[in-house]
Design a protein around this motif. Structure first.
Motif, mmCIF file in Angstrom:
data_model
loop_
_atom_site.group_PDB
_atom_site.id
_atom_site.type_symbol
_atom_site.label_atom_id
_atom_site.label_comp_id
_atom_site.label_asym_id
_atom_site.label_seq_id
_atom_site.Cartn_x
_atom_site.Cartn_y
_atom_site.Cartn_z
ATOM 1 N N GLU A 238 40.091 45.431 36.945
ATOM 2 C CA GLU A 238 38.747 45.563 37.511
ATOM 3 C C GLU A 238 38.718 44.974 38.914
ATOM 4 O O GLU A 238 39.209 43.860 39.153
ATOM 5 C CB GLU A 238 37.716 44.861 36.634
ATOM 6 C CG GLU A 238 36.283 45.016 37.142
ATOM 7 C CD GLU A 238 35.275 44.355 36.240
ATOM 8 O OE1 GLU A 238 34.752 45.040 35.345
ATOM 9 O OE2 GLU A 238 35.019 43.140 36.422
ATOM 10 N N MET A 239 38.145 45.733 39.839
ATOM 11 C CA MET A 239 37.962 45.288 41.226
ATOM 12 C C MET A 239 36.495 45.457 41.596
ATOM 13 O O MET A 239 35.895 46.504 41.296
ATOM 14 C CB MET A 239 38.845 46.098 42.172
ATOM 15 C CG MET A 239 40.334 45.990 41.860
ATOM 16 S SD MET A 239 41.391 46.872 43.047
ATOM 17 C CE MET A 239 41.013 48.576 42.634
ATOM 18 N N VAL A 240 35.926 44.442 42.241
ATOM 19 C CA VAL A 240 34.503 44.449 42.577
ATOM 20 C C VAL A 240 34.329 44.229 44.069
ATOM 21 O O VAL A 240 34.950 43.344 44.660
ATOM 22 C CB VAL A 240 33.735 43.362 41.790
ATOM 23 C CG1 VAL A 240 32.265 43.353 42.178
ATOM 24 C CG2 VAL A 240 33.893 43.580 40.291
ATOM 25 N N LYS A 241 33.465 45.053 44.660
ATOM 26 C CA LYS A 241 33.042 44.886 46.058
ATOM 27 C C LYS A 241 31.563 44.510 46.018
ATOM 28 O O LYS A 241 30.697 45.350 45.718
ATOM 29 C CB LYS A 241 33.237 46.184 46.827
ATOM 30 C CG LYS A 241 33.020 46.054 48.324
ATOM 31 C CD LYS A 241 34.225 45.433 48.994
ATOM 32 C CE LYS A 241 34.137 45.585 50.508
ATOM 33 N NZ LYS A 241 35.270 44.903 51.179
ATOM 34 N N ARG A 242 31.259 43.232 46.262
ATOM 35 C CA ARG A 242 29.883 42.771 46.152
ATOM 36 C C ARG A 242 29.037 43.294 47.304
ATOM 37 O O ARG A 242 29.500 43.354 48.455
ATOM 38 C CB ARG A 242 29.837 41.245 46.112
ATOM 39 C CG ARG A 242 30.495 40.653 44.876
ATOM 40 C CD ARG A 242 30.084 39.207 44.657
ATOM 41 N NE ARG A 242 30.760 38.669 43.481
ATOM 42 C CZ ARG A 242 31.882 37.962 43.527
ATOM 43 N NH1 ARG A 242 32.455 37.701 44.695
ATOM 44 N NH2 ARG A 242 32.441 37.506 42.414
ATOM 45 N N ARG B 198 43.327 42.020 47.155
ATOM 46 C CA ARG B 198 42.478 40.827 47.167
ATOM 47 C C ARG B 198 41.873 40.558 48.533
ATOM 48 O O ARG B 198 40.839 39.882 48.641
ATOM 49 C CB ARG B 198 43.294 39.621 46.703
ATOM 50 C CG ARG B 198 43.582 39.685 45.199
ATOM 51 C CD ARG B 198 44.458 38.582 44.708
ATOM 52 N NE ARG B 198 44.583 38.638 43.246
ATOM 53 C CZ ARG B 198 45.505 38.010 42.552
ATOM 54 N NH1 ARG B 198 46.405 37.256 43.171
ATOM 55 N NH2 ARG B 198 45.551 38.122 41.236
ATOM 56 N N ASP C 199 26.445 46.068 43.630
ATOM 57 C CA ASP C 199 27.898 45.924 43.643
ATOM 58 C C ASP C 199 28.576 47.257 43.327
ATOM 59 O O ASP C 199 28.035 48.093 42.595
ATOM 60 C CB ASP C 199 28.353 44.889 42.601
ATOM 61 C CG ASP C 199 27.857 43.489 42.930
ATOM 62 O OD1 ASP C 199 27.470 43.257 44.092
ATOM 63 O OD2 ASP C 199 27.844 42.648 42.004
ATOM 64 N N ARG D 3 41.036 42.628 32.703
ATOM 65 C CA ARG D 3 40.098 42.350 31.624
ATOM 66 C C ARG D 3 40.720 42.792 30.313
ATOM 67 O O ARG D 3 41.608 43.650 30.297
ATOM 68 C CB ARG D 3 38.788 43.106 31.864
ATOM 69 C CG ARG D 3 38.054 42.668 33.115
ATOM 70 C CD ARG D 3 36.742 43.408 33.253
ATOM 71 N NE ARG D 3 35.880 43.214 32.089
ATOM 72 C CZ ARG D 3 34.714 43.827 31.920
ATOM 73 N NH1 ARG D 3 34.277 44.691 32.825
ATOM 74 N NH2 ARG D 3 33.991 43.606 30.844
ATOM 75 N N ASP E 215 36.303 41.719 46.659
ATOM 76 C CA ASP E 215 35.839 40.360 46.403
ATOM 77 C C ASP E 215 36.481 39.755 45.167
ATOM 78 O O ASP E 215 36.791 38.564 45.144
ATOM 79 C CB ASP E 215 34.315 40.362 46.267
ATOM 80 C CG ASP E 215 33.640 40.647 47.594
ATOM 81 O OD1 ASP E 215 33.755 39.825 48.520
ATOM 82 O OD2 ASP E 215 33.031 41.723 47.704
ATOM 83 N N THR E 216 36.664 40.549 44.123
ATOM 84 C CA THR E 216 37.368 40.062 42.938
ATOM 85 C C THR E 216 38.335 41.135 42.464
ATOM 86 O O THR E 216 38.034 42.333 42.499
ATOM 87 C CB THR E 216 36.405 39.707 41.777
ATOM 88 O OG1 THR E 216 35.705 40.875 41.370
ATOM 89 C CG2 THR E 216 35.420 38.631 42.201
ATOM 90 N N VAL E 217 39.507 40.680 42.002
ATOM 91 C CA VAL E 217 40.526 41.566 41.441
ATOM 92 C C VAL E 217 41.103 40.845 40.222
ATOM 93 O O VAL E 217 41.580 39.711 40.346
ATOM 94 C CB VAL E 217 41.654 41.875 42.439
ATOM 95 C CG1 VAL E 217 42.735 42.729 41.777
ATOM 96 C CG2 VAL E 217 41.109 42.566 43.678
ATOM 97 N N GLY E 218 41.053 41.475 39.071
ATOM 98 C CA GLY E 218 41.599 40.817 37.886
ATOM 99 C C GLY E 218 41.654 41.742 36.692
ATOM 100 O O GLY E 218 41.012 42.791 36.652
#
Length: 560
Positions: A552-556, A532, A496, A541, A536-539
């Motif tokens: 935090e933003m994640v690209k799986r 978004r 990721d 923390r 894949d996820t944006v939120g």
């Protein structure tokens, strides 16, 4: 001699002496020597009011009156009058002018000065030197020439001169205090400059040891040292002198100098601290002590030897875990008998980790956002938040989270000792100004980092677009176009891609950040939808202390 005016005319009063009042006020205003001008004022008053003699008394710090100037046949300059009876003391105690036509009829008249000098006092005119409630002394005139008593007009002139003289004295004191304060400020500036010169210079990016010091005031009681040795090892130290100001700064300078000297001849940090204790005991300033850690790093083995004298426990950060190293002895300078058995040493294998040393000014500092005291847990949270930064920038960013040096209540010193043998961390973390003109640099940094992590061009483009939109939101909404900074964190976690953006703006309420329907979005307002749609996820923390917001933003599966 000015002839007297006929009674009842306008000139029969202080108004006919306006020339003298104006002259003396001007003299006081431009005087560089108030006492000389006060004597001149006394001489002019004696001449104008046709008195046989005059004296000027000022209050001493011990409460007595001392004659600072005298005019007439008897020089009583230096005469001290203890608190008690007498016309001059009545003037000061009541803070009101006195006119005594016949001293023989005044019960407060004290003839002891006459008895000692042979001068005969028949009448007295006395006015207080006072500024509001503050009483400074009094001007006293004796015996109108020709035997006539002093008049009310005479009293009015003496009052005016006394008021002007008192104001001049207050101004002189203020100017003297200002000059003393400016001199002290220059001394403090020089001391601060000398202290800064004594600190180690900035270390190169490849150095395994870095330090940072910020003084809460002009001068600091904290210090750190980095001393490369001839055998390739690196000696380092951090210390905190009890107290503040010049006394602490002097002891700090002495302790740091002793370390630099002793570390080159003593075998091991424990013996260095014991030798410093022995030296300090001979010349120690009363009521002061020093907490201090001395260490030796062997870069070829990633091994540190530590000795701690009453200082905050250092913390080893290794694979996300924090380990406090608590062994030690009491502070230096308390009692040399505590060091009879020497100072124990602790061996720490860094094993790819980092060792942090800091003064209690860091744990007691308050975060820039929220103003809550960090404590040990808060310090560890900040260190973890910026762990992927280069060491020197990491220390600066920790301080930035505390508001720089503006809000510090105590000196702050922070050091890091790293194992340079460890493999590079698959993450990049940098601090950028929150300004529109910095966006191009931020986009380039993200693209370059992702290319290094092996991300495809398509994945990198999506991440760059999401970061650009998020940074624009921070600039426009979090900082509202004002000054600020953004911390960009790009890391690979398994397959990721994890991107974190931290700011130091007031915290936002994530519940209020709801995407609007697309048909209500204006041009340029696609930020949340766009992020978004490509990630894949944006939120948000929970941020560490001193950080306003952590997105935090994640690209799986963003990297193979």
């Amino acid at each position: 001699m000015i002839p007297p005016d006929p009674p009842g005319t306008i000139a029969d009063g202080p108004s006919r002496h306006l020339d003298l009042i104006a002259e003396m006020m001007a003299a006081f205003a431009r005087s560089q020597d108030v006492e000389t001008t006060l004597r001149l004022a006394l001489i002019r008053a004696v001449e104008r009011l046709e008195a046989e003699a005059g004296s000027l008394f000022l209050l001493e710090p011990d409460g007595a009156l001392r004659c600072r100037a005298a005019v007439g046949p008897v020089d009583v300059t230096g005469l001290r009058l203890a608190p008690g009876t007498g016309i001059v003391w009545r003037t000061i105690e009541t803070n009101s002018p006195q006119r005594v036509a016949d001293t023989g009829r005044d019960p407060d008249f004290a003839p002891r000065v006459d008895d000692a000098t042979g001068f005969v006092t028949r009448s007295i005119l006395c006015a207080p030197l006072a500024a509001g409630p503050e009483r400074l002394g009094a001007i006293e005139l004796f015996n109108k020439q020709g035997g006539a008593p002093f008049s009310d007009a005479d009293l009015g002139l003496l009052q005016a001169l006394a008021a002007s003289a008192a104001l001049a004295m207050i101004n002189a004191r203020l100017l003297a205090g200002l000059a003393e304060q400016e001199a002290m400020q220059r001394d403090l500036d020089l001391a601060a400059e000398i202290q800064r010169a004594m600190l180690p210079p900035p270390q190169g990016v490849d150095s395994p040891v870095h330090g940072l010091n910020r003084a809460a005031r002009r001068v600091s009681g904290d210090f750190y040292e980095i001393v490369p040795l001839s055998d390739g090892r690196i000696a380092f130290a951090i210390g905190d002198v009890a107290g503040k100001g010049m006394k602490a700064a002097l002891l700090m300078a002495r302790t740091a100098s002793l370390f630099r000297c002793l570390v080159k001849r003593e075998d091991g940090p424990g013996r260095v601290l014991a030798a410093i204790e022995a030296e300090l005991h001979e010349t120690r300033l009363a009521g002061t002590f020093v907490t201090m850690i001395a260490g030796l790093l062997d870069p070829a083995r990633g091994r540190v030897v530590l000795a701690n004298a009453g200082h905050e426990p250092p913390v080893l950060v290794h694979q996300g875990r924090f380990v406090e190293i608590t062994e030690g002895v009491p502070p230096l300078g308390i009692d040399p008998r505590l060091f009879d058995d020497g100072v124990p040493e602790t061996v720490v294998d860094l094993d790819g980790g980092a060792l942090y040393l800091f003064t209690d000014g860091l744990t007691e500092a308050r975060g820039l956002v929220g103003g809550v005291m960090l404590g040990a847990d808060g310090v560890l949270g900040l260190l973890a938040a910026f762990a992927a930064m280069d060491a020197a920038e990491r220390l600066e960013t920790v301080l930035h989270a505390l508001g720089g040096a503006v809000s510090l209540e105590d000196d702050v010193t922070l050091m890091v000792v790293e194992d340079r043998l460890r493999p590079p961390v698959p993450a990049v973390q940098r601090l950028f100004p929150a300004r529109p003109e910095a966006l191009a640099t931020i986009r380039a940094a993200v693209a370059e980092t992702l290319a290094g992590l092996g991300a495809s061009a398509e994945v990198a483009a999506d991440c760059v677009l999401a970061v650009d939109e998020a940074c624009q939101n921070i600039i426009r909404h979090a900082y509202k176009g004002g000054e600020g900074d953004i911390v960009l964190h790009v890391a690979r976690e398994e397959s990721d891609i994890v991107i974190r953006l931290m700011d130091f703006a007031p915290p936002v309420d994530p519940a209020k950040l709801v995407s609007r329907p697309l048909d209500e979005v204006r041009p340029g307002g696609l930020g949340t939808h766009l992020m978004r749609s490509v990630m894949d996820t944006v939120g948000f923390r929970p941020p560490p202390p001193g950080i306003g917001n952590l997105l935090e933003m994640v690209k799986r599966n963003g990297v193979p």
